[in-house]
Design an enzyme around this catalytic site. Structure first.
Site, mmCIF file in Angstrom:
data_model
loop_
_atom_site.group_PDB
_atom_site.id
_atom_site.type_symbol
_atom_site.label_atom_id
_atom_site.label_comp_id
_atom_site.label_asym_id
_atom_site.label_seq_id
_atom_site.Cartn_x
_atom_site.Cartn_y
_atom_site.Cartn_z
ATOM 1 N N ARG A 30 0.754 -1.095 -0.053
ATOM 2 C CA ARG A 30 0.057 -0.138 -0.260
ATOM 3 C C ARG A 30 0.924 1.446 -0.012
ATOM 4 O O ARG A 30 0.452 2.254 -0.009
ATOM 5 C CB ARG A 30 -0.752 0.284 0.945
ATOM 6 N N ARG A 34 -3.530 6.176 0.034
ATOM 7 C CA ARG A 34 -4.312 7.269 0.739
ATOM 8 C C ARG A 34 -3.387 8.504 1.759
ATOM 9 O O ARG A 34 -4.240 9.511 2.444
ATOM 10 C CB ARG A 34 -5.130 7.176 1.793
ATOM 11 N N ARG A 43 -8.017 11.832 -5.069
ATOM 12 C CA ARG A 43 -9.150 11.802 -4.618
ATOM 13 C C ARG A 43 -9.863 12.851 -4.719
ATOM 14 O O ARG A 43 -11.335 12.158 -4.785
ATOM 15 C CB ARG A 43 -8.276 11.140 -3.784
ATOM 16 N N ASP A 79 -6.787 -2.935 -7.303
ATOM 17 C CA ASP A 79 -7.366 -3.619 -6.512
ATOM 18 C C ASP A 79 -7.668 -4.957 -6.433
ATOM 19 O O ASP A 79 -8.168 -5.199 -7.359
ATOM 20 C CB ASP A 79 -8.659 -2.850 -5.928
ATOM 21 N N TYR A 156 -14.584 -12.291 0.295
ATOM 22 C CA TYR A 156 -15.004 -11.648 0.111
ATOM 23 C C TYR A 156 -16.782 -11.235 -0.309
ATOM 24 O O TYR A 156 -17.766 -10.700 -0.412
ATOM 25 C CB TYR A 156 -14.924 -10.540 -0.272
#
Length: 354
Positions: A30, A34, A43, A79, A156
């Site tokens: 990652r 973010r 974003r 992703d 998921y």
């Protein structure tokens, strides 16, 4: 395969092959995303999946940390949920919740809703992003591609989103073992083609994320994870024998020995795993990657440097790829990421001279 600029820094790839290097290569799970203000600026103008599905934006975000830090790799901004999407399920990224499936697979009968995707068409934006990124990197560092593992994606797809226990998905394994295996195999087939095409498009190393492997008993891991993970590595290696493969089975301490007998070149350790004990189990069958606690990046720089030194000492003189034991967190200070990266290089160079 496309023609790409020559690679200037191949430290990561050489280490993954067990070859000597001047210092320990380092990248972070990652690392693009973010916690970086430049990502947050993008974003504000684009949704998460808009960034993922726009090759130029995905490339820009992928390269942002390479511009900031002395990293030894870039990992594509994407992703793991693109595979369930390609198989016909709808995925939404909900703020504060992460990926959610409005209509998860609640019974085996609902597997009829799944499609056998044309991977080139359904995931073409990923391949284009890899190619664009590889050119824009201009050989600075290798480019890593990735996929979620079959079990983690199934978790998921059945649960409908994130969960502490994934009890709905795990219930499937006990109530519907044959349907579970069928779903895992269908997902495996898509992942294999997806990863092979990632290399064709420009990926130079691949990582498979089995984020929820540690929820299993050892027996269930051997039944519902290991065969599919091994098959992925075998089939991808048959197509691209020279491309290093990394497996990250988070929490599955008991699986290290079995994973070392597969075709993965590198085993990534989470922060709860002891590097010395892992090396004792794995031996020379695989290179190890990891495994600093991501929360160590909250420490003052001098403390963080000591933590890095302790981590490197745990891995010793064996081939090792520096990384975190899981991903970067949203409120990490980018400057502490810099301290981590630089400390891995500095301390490992010192270890090689002693």
């Amino acid at each position: 395969m496309a023609s790409f600029p020559p690679l200037d820094n191949d430290r990561l790839l050489r280490t993954a092959r067990g070859e000597p290097t001047d210092c320990t290569p380092v990248w972070m799970m990652r690392q693009a995303g973010r916690y970086l203000p430049e990502y947050q600026a993008i974003r504000k103008e684009h949704s998460f999946f808009e960034v993922v599905e726009t090759p130029e934006l995905a490339a820009e975000v992928t390269i942002q940390p390479v511009e900031r830090f002395s990293l030894d790799a870039a990992i594509l901004f994407c992703d793991i949920m693109v595979v369930p999407e390609a198989m016909g399920l709808t995925v939404k990224m909900v703020s504060g919740q992460g990926p959610t499936f409005p209509k998860p697979l609640t019974t085996p009968d609902e597997m009829e809703r799944l499609v056998e995707p044309d991977v080139e068409s359904a995931l073409g934006h990923v391949f284009e992003a890899l190619t664009v990124t590889r050119h824009e990197l201009a050989g600075r560092v290798p480019l890593i591609g990735f996929s979620g593992a079959p079990w983690t994606l199934m978790a998921y797809m059945v649960e409908g989103g994130g969960s502490k226990s994934y009890r709905a998905a795990r219930r499937w394994l006990y109530r519907h073992p044959d349907a579970s295996k069928a779903l895992l195999q269908r997902t495996t087939d898509v992942i294999v083609e997806y990863l092979i095409r990632q290399v064709d498009a420009g990926a130079q190393m691949l990582q498979v994320f089995d984020s929820w492997a540690g929820l299993h008993t050892p027996e269930n891991f051997r039944t519902f994870c290991l065969p599919y993970l091994a098959e992925i590595a075998t089939r991808v290696k048959a197509a691209h024998p020279d491309v290093p493969l990394v497996i990250f089975a988070k929490g599955a301490h008991y699986a290290l020995d079995a994973l070392a007998d597969t075709d993965y070149d590198v085993i990534s350790l989470d922060s709860t795993m002891d590097p010395d004990a892992a090396r004792g189990t794995v031996g020379d069958r695989a290179v190890l990657q990891g495994n600093l606690d991501p929360c160590a990046l909250y420490a003052p720089p001098d403390v963080l440097r000591r933590e890095v030194q302790h981590m490197l000492a745990g891995f010793g003189s064996h081939h090792h790829i520096g990384n975190l034991g899981h991903g970067m967190l949203p409120d990490h200070d980018p400057e502490h990421a810099r301290v981590f990266v630089d400390a891995v290089h500095e301390h490992s160079r010192h270890m090689r001279t002693v």
